[in-house]
Design a protein around this motif. Structure first.
Motif, PDB file in Angstrom:
ATOM      1  N   GLY A  33      82.855 118.857   8.759  1.00  0.00           N
ATOM      2  CA  GLY A  33      81.345 118.223   8.830  1.00  0.00           C
ATOM      3  C   GLY A  33      80.159 119.214   8.930  1.00  0.00           C
ATOM      4  O   GLY A  33      80.432 120.090   9.560  1.00  0.00           O
ATOM      5  N   PHE A  35      76.154 119.438  10.090  1.00  0.00           N
ATOM      6  CA  PHE A  35      75.140 118.604  10.908  1.00  0.00           C
ATOM      7  C   PHE A  35      73.832 119.498  10.625  1.00  0.00           C
ATOM      8  O   PHE A  35      73.953 120.700  10.524  1.00  0.00           O
ATOM      9  CB  PHE A  35      75.504 118.337  12.027  1.00  0.00           C
ATOM     10  CG  PHE A  35      76.794 117.210  12.482  1.00  0.00           C
ATOM     11  CD1 PHE A  35      78.041 117.795  12.010  1.00  0.00           C
ATOM     12  CD2 PHE A  35      76.554 115.739  12.520  1.00  0.00           C
ATOM     13  CE1 PHE A  35      79.249 116.881  12.158  1.00  0.00           C
ATOM     14  CE2 PHE A  35      77.561 115.142  12.518  1.00  0.00           C
ATOM     15  CZ  PHE A  35      78.895 115.430  12.270  1.00  0.00           C
ATOM     16  N   PHE A  45      73.977 113.939  10.865  1.00  0.00           N
ATOM     17  CA  PHE A  45      74.901 114.083  10.120  1.00  0.00           C
ATOM     18  C   PHE A  45      74.268 114.640   8.577  1.00  0.00           C
ATOM     19  O   PHE A  45      73.550 113.915   8.087  1.00  0.00           O
ATOM     20  CB  PHE A  45      75.888 112.957   9.940  1.00  0.00           C
ATOM     21  CG  PHE A  45      76.940 112.987   8.703  1.00  0.00           C
ATOM     22  CD1 PHE A  45      76.591 112.116   7.611  1.00  0.00           C
ATOM     23  CD2 PHE A  45      78.094 113.610   8.782  1.00  0.00           C
ATOM     24  CE1 PHE A  45      77.616 112.188   6.452  1.00  0.00           C
ATOM     25  CE2 PHE A  45      78.808 113.562   7.839  1.00  0.00           C
ATOM     26  CZ  PHE A  45      78.586 112.900   6.581  1.00  0.00           C
ATOM     27  N   ARG A  48      80.464 115.836   4.974  1.00  0.00           N
ATOM     28  CA  ARG A  48      81.845 115.921   5.527  1.00  0.00           C
ATOM     29  C   ARG A  48      82.883 115.780   4.327  1.00  0.00           C
ATOM     30  O   ARG A  48      82.482 115.306   3.367  1.00  0.00           O
ATOM     31  CB  ARG A  48      82.315 114.709   6.535  1.00  0.00           C
ATOM     32  CG  ARG A  48      82.455 113.670   5.819  1.00  0.00           C
ATOM     33  CD  ARG A  48      83.369 112.430   6.857  1.00  0.00           C
ATOM     34  NE  ARG A  48      83.834 111.437   6.132  1.00  0.00           N
ATOM     35  CZ  ARG A  48      83.640 110.089   6.027  1.00  0.00           C
ATOM     36  NH1 ARG A  48      82.753 109.962   7.045  1.00  0.00           N
ATOM     37  NH2 ARG A  48      84.034 109.328   5.312  1.00  0.00           N
ATOM     38  N   SER A  59      74.870 112.319   3.595  1.00  0.00           N
ATOM     39  CA  SER A  59      74.160 111.335   4.329  1.00  0.00           C
ATOM     40  C   SER A  59      73.330 111.133   2.823  1.00  0.00           C
ATOM     41  O   SER A  59      72.891 111.744   1.974  1.00  0.00           O
ATOM     42  CB  SER A  59      73.245 112.179   5.139  1.00  0.00           C
ATOM     43  OG  SER A  59      72.552 113.088   4.552  1.00  0.00           O
ATOM     44  N   ILE A 103      81.205 110.261  10.993  1.00  0.00           N
ATOM     45  CA  ILE A 103      79.975 110.802  10.685  1.00  0.00           C
ATOM     46  C   ILE A 103      79.166 111.065  12.108  1.00  0.00           C
ATOM     47  O   ILE A 103      77.991 111.423  12.028  1.00  0.00           O
ATOM     48  CB  ILE A 103      78.962 110.053   9.613  1.00  0.00           C
ATOM     49  CG1 ILE A 103      78.517 108.667  10.222  1.00  0.00           C
ATOM     50  CG2 ILE A 103      79.784 109.778   8.265  1.00  0.00           C
ATOM     51  CD1 ILE A 103      77.467 108.007   9.703  1.00  0.00           C
ATOM     52  N   ALA A 105      78.586 112.999  15.248  1.00  0.00           N
ATOM     53  CA  ALA A 105      78.771 114.364  15.896  1.00  0.00           C
ATOM     54  C   ALA A 105      79.762 114.458  17.263  1.00  0.00           C
ATOM     55  O   ALA A 105      80.394 115.180  17.218  1.00  0.00           O
ATOM     56  CB  ALA A 105      77.390 114.919  16.183  1.00  0.00           C
TER      57      ALA A 105
END
Length: 121
Positions: A33, A35, A45, A48, A59, A103, A105
């Protein structure tokens, strides 16, 4: 698992950058992922990817502008960022989780050190 993110820098609005994430250790059944965290804001997020199957998720704020990918042979993950906006300015982190997609963290156990992306207007 160890991660190292790099590739950040200063870019003008509308420009592009490609972030890289070098990973080592276990890779099976994992997700990478990306971020980001802007000053004074919570970590959010970005995207990913499934390490084995390559399925992706973005996102809404970056969908259509960013592209997440990976190269299994090199143990590298990438985040291609296009049409950058000033609001994309943040420290970007790559992270790894095992098991199902997320999604959140908090679900990601391993984190790289972050790389700063600054988009000027």
């Amino acid at each position: 698992v160890q991660l190292q993110a790099y590739g950040g820098g200063l870019v003008q609005a509308g420009g592009s950058l490609r972030l890289s994430c070098a990973r080592s250790g276990r890779t099976s059944n994992s997700y990478v992922g990306w971020f980001r965290q802007a000053p004074g804001k919570e970590r959010e997020f970005v995207a990913r990817i499934s390490w084995s199957g390559g399925t992706t998720y973005y996102s809404d704020s970056v969908k259509g502008r960013f592209l997440i990918s990976r190269d299994n042979t090199k143990n590298m993950g990438y985040l291609q960022m296009n049409s950058l906006k000033p609001e994309d300015t943040a420290v970007y982190y790559c992270a790894v989780k095992f098991g199902g997609p997320s999604i959140d963290a908090r679900a990601y156990i391993y984190w790289g050190q972050g790389t700063l992306v600054t988009v000027s207007s």
